[in-house]
Design a protein around this motif. Structure first.
Motif: not given
Lengths: 513, 234
Positions: A340-361
């Motif tokens: 089930f731990g694979w879902f942590v890895f998968l969720m890490y990749f699909i989270n677009c927080g990095g894209v959002v913070t870059r746009a914010m900056f």
């Protein structure tokens, strides 16, 4: 060409070395070791440059090995007699690469500097790049195929096919641009049918259809002829200076991906108009944040939507396979129970927080943080809360698809009980919240970007690498879903509380340009 | 109202940029801060605005309520390259700004736009599509509205056309009675035209250029001589 190659590599080296010294000097421990005089040291430049060059070669080689490994895995999965399937996949993926991996017409800041600032000869620059691309391809492909114990004759055929395909691809790019004054991939009527068709062909082995050795040999002859014609076409054209001028303005070079400012920070024309009804009751920072969100709707939601659609397709395909194949059904069920731990890895990749913070900056904070009122502690914390809600909501879209997809798969694989399923569902949603909080908290605490949108905080890089490794380690853990969900949920809640409190306390000091 | 700067120092590694700077600025005057490229004018402003940490020294305001340490809230910092939130239209930016500074403004949105002479068509464009001069006007306008005690202007007129320059100069002259205005430039003519007092950032220190009985030509020569001394000391 040799002279151009020498100066181009020298530029790469200086850029890499100076960036490294600059980054190291941001860390107080290294500041005294690497003084400003470090920029002058030829020995240091040579040593770091040499290792940097080796590292870049290693990275290219590693990605090639990874690519071959994936092809090999898929071919192994499809058939026990895997090599014919492997050749089939290699052929069609190389064919897709013919259209996708072209580099000569790309924009980059380095290309802009070489051609416009250093006034290098455009054709020599192009020849050197083509030469370098082809050499890397031949060497890396040969080594990888040799490691797979492929016969030398077949290696020659496959490497040769990809060699000539690369030339054909680059020639096609140039020909298309010269004919239509635009890139071929901007023409969706060509892009989707060609690549979609090739992708379907690539996966024909699933239906038992594999191209034969004689077809591959015939393809070799065809691409040999086309490749020679392509090479003649590329080398006979003289006016690359003006062709590149059409392709590459300063803005395009600045916006190119290797300069950090890629399309994710551009506002779409459709988002410029914000309807009055959405703003009528808003004032102050509410008004400000609402306009930011509305005008970046495309950027903020694009990744989340794409990820949600991709996940949706995967779950539909998996469900179909599970319903029709008991072997796959059992594998999926086993996966839920032990991996089930694979879902942590998968969720890490699909989270677009990095894209959002870059746009914010890039689109907002780098300007607003110049104004003292915006750095007021209450303002920093107030806006953080509003943004946190937004970033969480955006990321919940793919998270819900994943959570419901898992529930459905668990249901059809026949092993569903209420408590673990509910816990799994809550855990995945919390995990999405956790990554959203993490990205925003790190953005506020470490403020990792500068105006050119390149990372400037080494600590931020370290934290990201650390998080990546932790997520990867989770994928290797074999624990039951129930315990995993309980432990994961607890960590998410604790991290979220600590992160938010930290921003409240330290954010107004750390969130600066 | 006075701004006292005492023993302000800043160095980058072994390079000293500001060395024990002490100076008193008063409201009612526009101070022209002159210095050659790289002399440290922007560093001086960044230190006052607390954008960078100083290696020593303080700055405080001496006003009606006594002495207070200089707070970034008291400062309006107008940058040479105007940086504005490009996703907003000019009108949205101003509305947002007026919302959060309700206590400091008594004019309507349109009255403020009249002040900087921006047409209604321009007001509704995204700030990313503004020209350099229009962005500079917007930047100055919001500093006028926020009404800070100290206004730092870092070469704000250098790349503006002469009409916009003239409009900005008029605005600054109107502001000077209630504010301490320090205006950095490396263009002597702009400084002489606008400023009441010229100070030179010379050998990492500030020095007033006394005009006394000198005519403009002699005064110019004196300033250039001081700036050249800075060069020879490098």
């Amino acid at each position: 060409m040799i002279k151009t190659m020498y100066y181009s590599l020298k530029l790469d080296t200086y850029y890499a070395v100076n960036s490294l010294i600059y980054t190291l000097r941001k860390v107080s421990v290294f500041r005294d070791i690497f003084t400003e005089k470090a920029y002058q040291s030829k020995l240091l430049k040579f040593i770091i440059g040499f290792f940097g060059f080796l590292l870049s070669l290693f990275k290219s080689f590693a990605s090639k090995v990874f690519y071959f490994f994936i092809l090999f895995l898929i071919s192994n999965y499809i058939s026990n007699d895997n090599m014919p399937v492997f050749y089939h996949l290699f052929f069609f993926f190389s064919f897709m690469g013919l259209f996708l991996n072209n580099k000569l017409m790309n924009n980059s800041m380095k290309k802009y500097l070489c051609l416009n600032v250093f006034e290098m000869d455009a054709k020599s620059y192009l020849k050197y790049n083509l030469f370098w691309i082809l050499v890397q391809n031949v060497v890396f492909n040969s080594i990888c195929l040799y490691l797979l114990k492929v016969d030398w004759k077949v290696i020659g055929i496959l490497v040769g096919i990809q060699f000539f395909m690369r030339i054909v691809g680059e020639a096609f790019d140039i020909l298309y641009f010269r004919t239509f004054q635009k890139f071929w991939y901007d023409n969706y009527f060509l892009y989707f049918p060609i690549l979609g068709g090739l992708l379907v062909c690539a996966f024909l082995p699933f239906k038992g259809i594999i191209i034969t050795e004689s077809i591959i040999n015939l393809a070799f002859v065809i691409f040999f002829v086309l490749g020679i014609l392509g090479l003649i076409y590329i080398l006979s054209y003289e006016n690359y200076q003006s062709l590149f001028k059409n392709v590459r303005s300063v803005e395009r070079a600045l916006a190119s991906k290797d300069n950090g400012r890629d399309a994710i920070t551009d506002i779409r024309d459709n988002d410029i108009v914000v309807s009055d009804s959405k703003l009528s009751n808003k004032n102050g920072y509410d008004y400000f944040h609402t306009i930011f969100y509305e005008r970046h709707r495309g950027i903020l939601l694009k990744n989340a939507k794409n990820n949600a659609i991709l996940l949706g397709v995967i779950y539909v395909v998996l469900s179909y396979l599970c319903l029709n194949d008991l072997k796959i059904q059992s594998t999926v069920n086993q996966f839920f129970q032990s991996s089930f731990g694979w879902f942590v890895f998968l969720m890490y990749f699909i989270n677009c927080g990095g894209v959002v913070t870059r746009a914010m900056f890039y689109n907002c904070d780098h300007a607003m943080l110049r104004y003292n009122f915006y750095r007021n502690p209450e303002v920093v914390v107030g806006l953080f809360k509003k943004r946190l809600k937004t970033i969480i909501l955006v990321n919940l879209l793919p998270a819900f698809v994943m959570a419901f997809g898992n529930l459905f798969l668990m249901f059809i694989t026949g092993d569903i009980s209420i408590v673990p399923s509910l816990l799994m569902f809550i855990f995945l949603i919390s995990l999405s919240v956790f990554f959203s909080v993490h990205h925003l908290v790190m953005y506020y605490l470490l403020q990792p970007y500068d105006r050119s949108n390149n990372m400037r905080s080494p600590l931020f890089m370290v934290v990201n690498i650390g998080l990546y490794l932790i997520c990867y380690l989770f994928s290797r853990i074999s624990v039951s879903m129930l315990y995993f969900s309980i432990a994961g949920l607890s960590i998410c809640i604790i991290y979220t509380i600590i992160g938010i409190q930290l921003v409240k306390k330290v954010g107004p000091i750390t969130f600066r340009v | 109202m006075k701004l006292h700067v005492e023993n302000l120092s800043k160095r980058y590694g072994d390079t000293v940029v500001l060395k024990d700077i002490s100076y008193t600025f008063e409201s009612g005057k526009i101070y022209g801060l002159l210095g050659r490229n790289g002399a440290g004018k922007t560093t001086f402003f960044n230190c006052l605005n607390q954008d960078i940490l100083c290696n020593g020294g303080t700055a405080y305001l001496d006003g009606e309520n006594g002495k207070d340490l200089l707070n970034p809230k008291d400062i309006g910092y107008v940058l040479s390259t105007p940086i504005v939130p490009e996703f907003l239209t000019g009108r949205e930016f101003l509305k947002f700004f007026l919302d959060i500074h309700k206590d400091k403004n008594n004019k309507s949105l349109d009255e403020y736009f009249d002040l900087v002479q921006l047409s209604s068509a321009d007001q509704n464009k995204l700030l990313r599509d503004y020209s350099h001069g229009m962005k500079s006007k917007m930047q100055l306008l919001i500093h006028i509205i926020s009404n800070p005690k100290v206004i730092l202007l870092d070469e704000p007129l250098t790349s503006l056309d002469i009409v916009v320059q003239d409009e900005m100069k008029k605005l600054l002259k109107e502001l000077k009675n209630d504010h301490i205005i320090i205006f950095s430039t490396h263009i002597l003519e702009i400084a002489l035209d606008l400023c009441d007092e010229i100070i030179v950032l010379n050998n990492c220190s500030l020095e007033t250029v006394e005009k006394k009985n000198l005519n403009t030509k002699k005064y110019k020569e004196k300033i250039i001589k001081m700036l050249k001394e800075e060069k020879s000391n490098d």
